[in-house]
Design a protein around this motif. Structure first.
Motif, PDB file in Angstrom:
ATOM      1  N   ARG A   1     -24.302  16.839  -8.426  1.00  0.00           N
ATOM      2  CA  ARG A   1     -25.693  16.790  -7.972  1.00  0.00           C
ATOM      3  C   ARG A   1     -26.427  15.736  -8.793  1.00  0.00           C
ATOM      4  NH1 ARG A   1     -28.455  20.604  -5.303  1.00  0.00           N
ATOM      5  NH2 ARG A   1     -30.088  20.747  -6.871  1.00  0.00           N
TER       6      ARG A   1
ATOM      7  N   ALA B   1     -32.568  20.687 -15.445  1.00  0.00           N
ATOM      8  CA  ALA B   1     -31.688  21.812 -15.732  1.00  0.00           C
ATOM      9  C   ALA B   1     -31.924  22.959 -14.755  1.00  0.00           C
ATOM     10  CB  ALA B   1     -31.894  22.275 -17.170  1.00  0.00           C
ATOM     11  N   ALA B   2     -33.195  23.282 -14.504  1.00  0.00           N
ATOM     12  CA  ALA B   2     -33.513  24.409 -13.619  1.00  0.00           C
ATOM     13  C   ALA B   2     -33.059  24.146 -12.193  1.00  0.00           C
ATOM     14  CB  ALA B   2     -35.016  24.687 -13.651  1.00  0.00           C
ATOM     15  N   ALA B   3     -33.113  22.874 -11.768  1.00  0.00           N
ATOM     16  CA  ALA B   3     -32.709  22.530 -10.405  1.00  0.00           C
ATOM     17  C   ALA B   3     -31.199  22.362 -10.266  1.00  0.00           C
ATOM     18  CB  ALA B   3     -33.408  21.242  -9.963  1.00  0.00           C
ATOM     19  N   GLY B   4     -30.479  22.433 -11.372  1.00  0.00           N
ATOM     20  CA  GLY B   4     -29.019  22.376 -11.319  1.00  0.00           C
ATOM     21  C   GLY B   4     -28.441  20.992 -11.132  1.00  0.00           C
TER      22      GLY B   4
ATOM     23  N   ASP C   1     -26.571  17.611 -12.238  1.00  0.00           N
ATOM     24  CA  ASP C   1     -25.623  17.165 -13.251  1.00  0.00           C
ATOM     25  C   ASP C   1     -26.134  15.930 -13.968  1.00  0.00           C
ATOM     26  OD1 ASP C   1     -23.274  18.992 -12.734  1.00  0.00           O
ATOM     27  OD2 ASP C   1     -23.520  18.131 -10.743  1.00  0.00           O
TER      28      ASP C   1
ATOM     29  N   ARG D   1     -22.671  18.570 -19.745  1.00  0.00           N
ATOM     30  CA  ARG D   1     -22.249  18.100 -18.427  1.00  0.00           C
ATOM     31  C   ARG D   1     -21.323  16.887 -18.515  1.00  0.00           C
ATOM     32  NH1 ARG D   1     -21.188  21.347 -15.691  1.00  0.00           N
ATOM     33  NH2 ARG D   1     -21.201  20.070 -13.815  1.00  0.00           N
TER      34      ARG D   1
END
Length: 295
Positions: A94, A134-137, A139, A275
């Protein structure tokens, strides 16, 4: 621990004995019995009929057997898939990036990357607004300027100048500003980043960076639309050089006030800790760094 106890349960059922299953797993008889008792306590049922000479599944044990096999098999598939993402260049990524940069520069770079790595998928999110990475995921995310979230890891891709520009048509009608003070008489095209509108443009005057308030009739949160307005002669814009390099080279846009331009800011890729240890993410990070080294 539940999954490990289910694996033990399956081994006992397959071997037909608690001691034999324990030996195969390297467990003592006491530990094997304790873990079986814990599993039975978890479900609130007896799973085996025990006697001094034999052990057999209860009705509840038989009900659990097929489900346990599926759970253990699914967990193994998931573990293998996750490990492939760490040990090989495969799996989803992502990525978040500004709109103009994504369309003009990243699209071709991602096409090349995906051609080179057919087992990778990319989910690209383009936005000029703020996103909690980070919250939205995500990478990886590509960002201009300084970072607010200090918990993220930063890798610089390139220097990025913000260039004042206008179309030849606009300059023919209204003339070119010769000093930042002259912008007060011009229609400026404004960008909105989240809830913040970029109304104060920095310039270096007499060795000091000062911010000049600008106004205009058009404001948008889409850098591509601001560029289109600028190309159409609707006003003066302040754009990233990466977004308009082709327009400048072709003469569709004319740079302005270059002698007053402030120092360039960084174009950088940012990511949550850990990551870059995933091979597919590290491979894309390296590909992006290589892409922007080309200039």
């Amino acid at each position: 621990m539940l999954l490990e106890n289910l694996k033990l349960f399956l081994r006992i059922a397959d071997k037909g004995g608690i001691a034999a299953a324990g030996r195969e797993l390297g467990l003592s008889p006491a530990t094997t019995s304790e873990r079986l008792a814990a599993l039975e306590g978890h479900y609130g049922v007896r799973l085996f009929n025990r006697s001094t000479r034999a052990i057999s599944l209860t009705e509840e044990g038989r009900d659990l057997l097929d489900g346990a096999r599926r759970l253990v098999a699914d967990s193994q598939v998931l573990e293998d898939r996750l490990k492939r993402g760490v040990d090989s260049i495969a799996g989803p990524i992502r990525l978040s990036a500004p709109l103009d940069l994504g369309r003009a520069r990243l699209r071709a770079a991602l096409d090349t990357f995906l051609d080179d790595h057919p087992d990778v998928t990319v989910d690209l999110h383009l936005s000029d607004g703020y996103a909690d990475i980070a919250a939205a995921g995500f990478d990886l995310a590509i960002r201009y300027g300084d970072l607010k979230d200090s918990s993220l890891i930063v890798r610089k891709l390139a220097d990025n100048a913000r260039i004042l520009c206008a179309s030849p048509g606009y300059l023919d009608r209204y003339g070119a500003p010769e000093h930042p003070d002259d912008l007060a008489a011009h229609d400026c095209l404004l960008m909105r980043f989240g809830e913040d509108t970029d109304r104060f443009w920095p310039f270096r005057v007499d060795g000091t960076v000062r911010r000049y308030a600008v106004t205009g009739r058009r404001t948008a949160n889409d850098g591509g639309l601001v560029r289109t307005w600028c190309l159409e002669g609707r006003g003066i814009a302040r754009k990233s050089e990466w977004d308009i390099v082709g327009d400048l080279a072709s003469g569709r846009l004319i740079p302005l006030l270059r002698d007053f331009e402030p120092p360039a800011v960084g174009l950088q890729v940012v990511f949550p800790k850990g990551r870059s240890h995933v091979r597919r993410v590290r491979a894309l990070l390296e590909a992006l760094q290589s892409e922007f080294r080309k200039g």
